[in-house]
Write an enzyme that holds these catalytic residues in place. Structure first.
Site, PDB file in Angstrom:
ATOM      1  N   LYS A 106       0.840  -1.202   0.000  1.00 61.16           N
ATOM      2  CA  LYS A 106       0.000   0.000   0.000  1.00 61.16           C
ATOM      3  C   LYS A 106       0.875   1.253   0.000  1.00 61.16           C
ATOM      4  CE  LYS A 106      -3.835  -2.409   2.172  1.00 61.16           C
ATOM      5  NZ  LYS A 106      -4.506  -2.848   3.389  1.00 61.16           N
ATOM      6  N   GLN A 164      -4.612  -1.504   9.565  1.00 58.48           N
ATOM      7  CA  GLN A 164      -4.496  -2.825   8.943  1.00 58.48           C
ATOM      8  C   GLN A 164      -5.095  -3.901   9.855  1.00 58.48           C
ATOM      9  OE1 GLN A 164      -3.304  -3.528   5.764  1.00 58.48           O
ATOM     10  NE2 GLN A 164      -4.027  -5.587   6.195  1.00 58.48           N
ATOM     11  N   ASP A 191     -11.247   2.843   4.068  1.00 63.51           N
ATOM     12  CA  ASP A 191     -11.542   1.417   3.904  1.00 63.51           C
ATOM     13  C   ASP A 191     -13.047   1.187   3.748  1.00 63.51           C
ATOM     14  OD1 ASP A 191      -9.439  -0.329   3.680  1.00 63.51           O
ATOM     15  OD2 ASP A 191      -8.995  -0.344   5.834  1.00 63.51           O
TER      16      ASP A 191
END
Ligand code: NAP
Length: 295
Positions: free
Chosen positions: A53, A97, A120
């Site tokens: 990422k 994460q 997200d």
């Protein structure tokens, strides 16, 4: 032989489009999109996802700030950090994460992120907006799957999409996205899970079959009809001593036998994975634009 739906190629095209838009934002509005990436612990898959990422952000011109903590990091400290990032004007997106170590309440952590920075798309406000068809940020993996199909000219409207897996990050949001009465959607959607009786009867009805079970060999050739489009979301590490890392990645679908019947199929790796990261970049760019009131 099935057409290979290359996420790598599709992602490369989309990332270039995003890079151009980021550059324009910098030149015209003096605004650099910023993403905070939070990693707790040293789970090897998570470490590798975070690395991917950050690299992708750098290439797209997005500023990424990394926060890495040992596995014994405290929940209170993480909540305090999220609060600071919520008020940080240089940060437009916050990514924690997952999975977090077991002593964390993941829901509490995700719900603490400002929905405007929830790139997200996991905050209940954003999930609710998605459900009523007015999304702010769509969760990256299902949005990436939709884009991969659209950009490969695969008709979704009117098709029967069968999804194996009902997780909150893949199966459920994908169903919500593809069932909307909108272009690139308007499908009839069925979902399967471990409580589904006679799953092969369901999967054989699929025009488009999406498999996100997280178990190798979940779908075999006998479970699909001729001409099906298959999206394999699964990422499974299989020990392989011939590889430098000691493992290789396989999906949830028996690729060789299913691709002989399918009209199109995603590979693993190089299918859904690159699309997921791309949609995260897309959401971060969008968050920066929203912040500055740029349409
Ligand atoms: P998850 O939370 O473990 O959910 C798996 C789902 O599959 C559950 O709903 C489970 O049913 C269902 N399932 C498992 N085995 C099944 C079987 N034999 N028959 C029918 N249903 C079955 O997994 P996830 O987070 O959605 O991830 C799924 C896979 O996708 C994993 O391999 C993950 O690494 C991968 N993934 C890849 C990306 C990417 O970008 N490439 C992104 C996200 C996830 P129950 O609900 O009944 O338990």
């Amino acid at each position: 032989m099935a057409k290979i739906l290359s996420g790598r190629e599709c992602a490369a095209t989309m990332r270039e489009e995003i890079r151009v838009q980021v550059e324009e934002l910098k030149n015209k509005h003096n605004l650099t999109p910023g993403l905070a990436v939070v990693l707790v612990g040293d789970d090897p898959a998570s470490v590798s996802y975070v690395k991917g990422k950050e690299k992708a952000c750098e290439k797209a011109g997005i500023m990424s700030r990394e926060y890495k903590f040992d596995a014994d990091y405290k929940e209170d400290a993480l909540l305090k950090l999220i609060d600071e990032l919520n008020h940080d004007n240089k940060i437009h997106g916050i990514l924690v994460q997952l999975p977090l170590p077991k002593h964390f309440n993941e829901e509490k952590v995700l719900f603490a992120i400002d929905p405007e920075k929830d790139v997200d798309g996991f905050h209940p406000v954003n999930l609710g907006k998605m459900m009523i068809g007015e999304p702010r940020f769509l969760p990256a993996t299902p949005h990436g799957i939709q884009q991969l199909l659209i950009r490969n000219d695969i008709e979704i409207a009117g098709k029967h999409v069968v999804i194996v897996g009902r997780s909150n990050i893949v199966g459920k949001p994908l169903a919500m996205i593809l069932v909307q009465k909108k272009p690139g959607a308007n499908a009839t959607v069925s979902m399967c899970h471990t409580g589904t009786k006679n799953m092969p009867d369901m999967t054989r009805q699929a025009d488009i079959l999406v498999v996100a079970a997280g178990r190798p060999h979940t779908v075999k050739a006998s479970m699909v009809k001729d001409g099906v489009v298959v999206v394999d979301v699964g990422v499974n590490r299989i020990e392989d001593k011939t590889k430098k890392k000691g493992f290789r990645l396989i999906g949830d679908v028996e690729f060789d036998e299913v691709s002989a019947k399918a009209s199109a199929i995603t590979p693993v790796p190089g299918g859904v994975g690159p699309m997921t990261i791309t949609m995260l970049l897309h959401n971060t760019l969008q968050a920066a634009k929203n912040h500055a009131g740029i349409p």
